[in-house]
Design an enzyme around this catalytic site. Structure first.
Site, PDB file in Angstrom:
ATOM      1  N   ARG A   1      -3.824   1.373  11.056  1.00  0.00           N
ATOM      2  CA  ARG A   1      -4.594   0.944  12.217  1.00  0.00           C
ATOM      3  C   ARG A   1      -4.537   2.076  13.238  1.00  0.00           C
ATOM      4  O   ARG A   1      -3.485   2.692  13.439  1.00  0.00           O
ATOM      5  CB  ARG A   1      -4.016  -0.332  12.829  1.00  0.00           C
ATOM      6  CG  ARG A   1      -4.269  -1.600  12.029  1.00  0.00           C
ATOM      7  CD  ARG A   1      -5.753  -2.002  12.026  1.00  0.00           C
ATOM      8  NE  ARG A   1      -6.009  -3.249  11.314  1.00  0.00           N
ATOM      9  CZ  ARG A   1      -6.446  -3.323  10.056  1.00  0.00           C
ATOM     10  NH1 ARG A   1      -6.655  -2.227   9.346  1.00  0.00           N
ATOM     11  NH2 ARG A   1      -6.669  -4.499   9.509  1.00  0.00           N
TER      12      ARG A   1
ATOM     13  N   GLU B   1     -12.622   1.569  17.707  1.00  0.00           N
ATOM     14  CA  GLU B   1     -13.595   1.682  16.606  1.00  0.00           C
ATOM     15  C   GLU B   1     -14.896   1.002  16.986  1.00  0.00           C
ATOM     16  O   GLU B   1     -14.858  -0.119  17.489  1.00  0.00           O
ATOM     17  CB  GLU B   1     -13.017   1.058  15.330  1.00  0.00           C
ATOM     18  CG  GLU B   1     -11.797   1.829  14.855  1.00  0.00           C
ATOM     19  CD  GLU B   1     -11.236   1.345  13.520  1.00  0.00           C
ATOM     20  OE1 GLU B   1     -11.840   0.452  12.903  1.00  0.00           O
ATOM     21  OE2 GLU B   1     -10.204   1.875  13.106  1.00  0.00           O
TER      22      GLU B   1
ATOM     23  N   ILE C   1       0.839  -1.202   0.000  1.00  0.00           N
ATOM     24  CA  ILE C   1       0.000   0.000   0.000  1.00  0.00           C
ATOM     25  C   ILE C   1       0.875   1.253   0.000  1.00  0.00           C
ATOM     26  O   ILE C   1       0.612   2.209  -0.748  1.00  0.00           O
ATOM     27  CB  ILE C   1      -0.966  -0.020   1.208  1.00  0.00           C
ATOM     28  CG1 ILE C   1      -1.906  -1.229   1.104  1.00  0.00           C
ATOM     29  CG2 ILE C   1      -1.789   1.270   1.241  1.00  0.00           C
ATOM     30  CD1 ILE C   1      -2.765  -1.473   2.350  1.00  0.00           C
TER      31      ILE C   1
ATOM     32  N   HIS D   1     -13.443   3.767   8.685  1.00  0.00           N
ATOM     33  CA  HIS D   1     -12.680   2.582   8.259  1.00  0.00           C
ATOM     34  C   HIS D   1     -13.252   2.007   6.958  1.00  0.00           C
ATOM     35  O   HIS D   1     -13.700   0.863   6.914  1.00  0.00           O
ATOM     36  CB  HIS D   1     -12.667   1.520   9.373  1.00  0.00           C
ATOM     37  CG  HIS D   1     -11.505   0.569   9.260  1.00  0.00           C
ATOM     38  ND1 HIS D   1     -10.888   0.009  10.353  1.00  0.00           N
ATOM     39  CD2 HIS D   1     -10.846   0.077   8.172  1.00  0.00           C
ATOM     40  CE1 HIS D   1      -9.913  -0.791   9.947  1.00  0.00           C
ATOM     41  NE2 HIS D   1      -9.860  -0.760   8.627  1.00  0.00           N
TER      42      HIS D   1
HETATM   43  C1  GLV Z   1      -8.807  -3.383   6.508  1.00  0.00           C
HETATM   44  O1  GLV Z   1      -8.475  -2.558   7.321  1.00  0.00           O
HETATM   45  C2  GLV Z   1      -8.035  -4.556   6.202  1.00  0.00           C
HETATM   46  O2  GLV Z   1      -7.067  -4.877   6.909  1.00  0.00           O
HETATM   47  O3  GLV Z   1      -8.404  -5.221   5.220  1.00  0.00           O
HETATM   48  C1  GLV Z   2      -0.978  -4.521   2.116  1.00  0.00           C
HETATM   49  O1  GLV Z   2      -1.426  -4.836   1.016  1.00  0.00           O
HETATM   50  C2  GLV Z   2       0.412  -4.116   2.484  1.00  0.00           C
HETATM   51  O2  GLV Z   2       0.792  -2.932   2.338  1.00  0.00           O
HETATM   52  O3  GLV Z   2       1.176  -4.988   2.902  1.00  0.00           O
END
Ligand code: GLV
Ligand code: GLV
Length: 341
Positions: A254, A283, A174, A302
């Protein structure tokens, strides 16, 4: 706790004694449920709120598979009750709600849904970053409050995103996807991670720095690390001091990665300029959280992975993990492949 002791559960399938039993802790998209029902006798908790832990414990007693959400705490107590559990499939990429070590010790495989939500989550981080920097929600509220009287030279001034410095904490999938978005905005991109990856540095044009330097130099700091003991309250009062009064914090990872009391004080006292959150320490955020009174905070419930396409894909991936685990096959996406059933 839910008031009713009689849970609303749909079996949705004929009673078929030959099929393994599974418990699905919420109504995930039908694409996934249909796959589960093909091979298992599924009970689905169809309430809006999560099942109480006592219900999960009661259900897993009878089950070989559990499909859980990140709102369900799956710890040793649950696993002890689930003597026949073979697989826990989490409908999320994160799995901090599951005691993975305890699962591994019991030979229970744990699955997650990585990859599919990478871009969707990066889009959300980007949306929060833009919204915070350019005061989109404040502007919307201003118009709806009928305060828009004329074009004003100094109304709702914000911060340019283009050519600003972005600090990415955690350059996983990500974090990298966020870096790609930042390239299009001609940003200088810094990152901090526990492991340095020089190949990715070259291909993405990102620069590795220590966390303190990242905080000092970035206009926007975006968090993309998992929640672990080390990352709990990674960002607190000291870090906000380092960030400084022109900076923004974006959190789509998180909630507990950020010390929320310190964030409140930093935003209230303008120690940083703004923040965008998709996650909070508790949450849902408590009704009386002082954060909700601040204008320089954009907050969402979220929803970073909440696109139609991604949630459907997550459902089929979670189903694939569950089905593989029931059939004694390797999970397509397993977080503890070293578990020995
Ligand atoms: C969402 O927060 C996930 O971990 O998929
Ligand atoms: C999730 O897809 C990450 O960043 O590891």
């Amino acid at each position: 706790m839910l008031g009713s002791t009689q849970p609303t559960i749909h079996t949705g399938a004929d009673h078929d004694m030959s099929k393994p039993k599974v418990f699905v802790t919420r109504a995930i998209p039908e694409a996934g449920l249909a796959m589960v029902r093909e091979v298992a006798e599924a009970k689905v908790w169809s309430e809006q709120l999560p099942p109480p832990k006592s219900v999960i414990i009661e259900e897993v007693r009878k089950c070989e598979g559990l499909l859980s959400l990140l709102t369900d705490t799956i710890d040793t107590e649950v696993m002890e009750a689930g003597e026949n559990l073979k697989v826990i499939s989490n409908y999320a990429v994160g799995y901090n709600n599951i005691d993975v070590q305890a699962a591994t010790e019991r030979g229970i495989y744990v699955g997650n849904t990585p990859g599919v939500l990478t871009d969707t989550t990066a889009d959300m981080a980007w949306a929060l970053l833009m919204a915070a920097g350019r005061r989109i929600v404040e502007g919307d509220n201003y118009v709806r409050a009928l305060k828009w009287k004329t074009w004003e030279p100094q109304l709702l001034l914000g911060t340019d995103v283009c050519e600003a410095t972005l600090g990415i904490v955690g350059l996983g999938r990500i974090g990298q996807a966020v870096a790609r978005r930042a390239q299009g905005f001609d940003m200088r991109i810094l990152y901090y991670d526990m492991v340095r990856n020089e190949e990715i540095e070259k291909s993405l044009g990102v620069e590795f720095v220590q966390l303190d330097d990242l905080l000092r130099q970035s206009d926007f700091v975006s968090l993309h690390c998992p929640l672990t003991d080390e990352t709990t309250h990674l960002i607190g009062a000291r870090e906000f001091e380092l960030m400084g009064p022109e900076s923004y914090l974006i959190n789509t990872s998180r909630g507990p990665v950020v010390d929320e009391a310190a964030l409140y004080e930093a935003l209230r006292d303008n120690k940083i300029r703004g923040a965008g959150l998709d996650v909070t320490e508790v949450e849902p955020i408590p009704d009386d959280s002082p954060l909700l009174k601040l204008d320089n905070l954009v907050i969402c419930p979220h929803i970073a992975s909440a696109s139609f396409k991604t949630r459907n894909k997550m459902a089929t991936m979670a189903a694939e993990n569950l089905v593989a685990g029931l059939q004694g096959k390797p999970l397509p996406n397993c977080v503890n492949p070293d578990a020995v059933p």
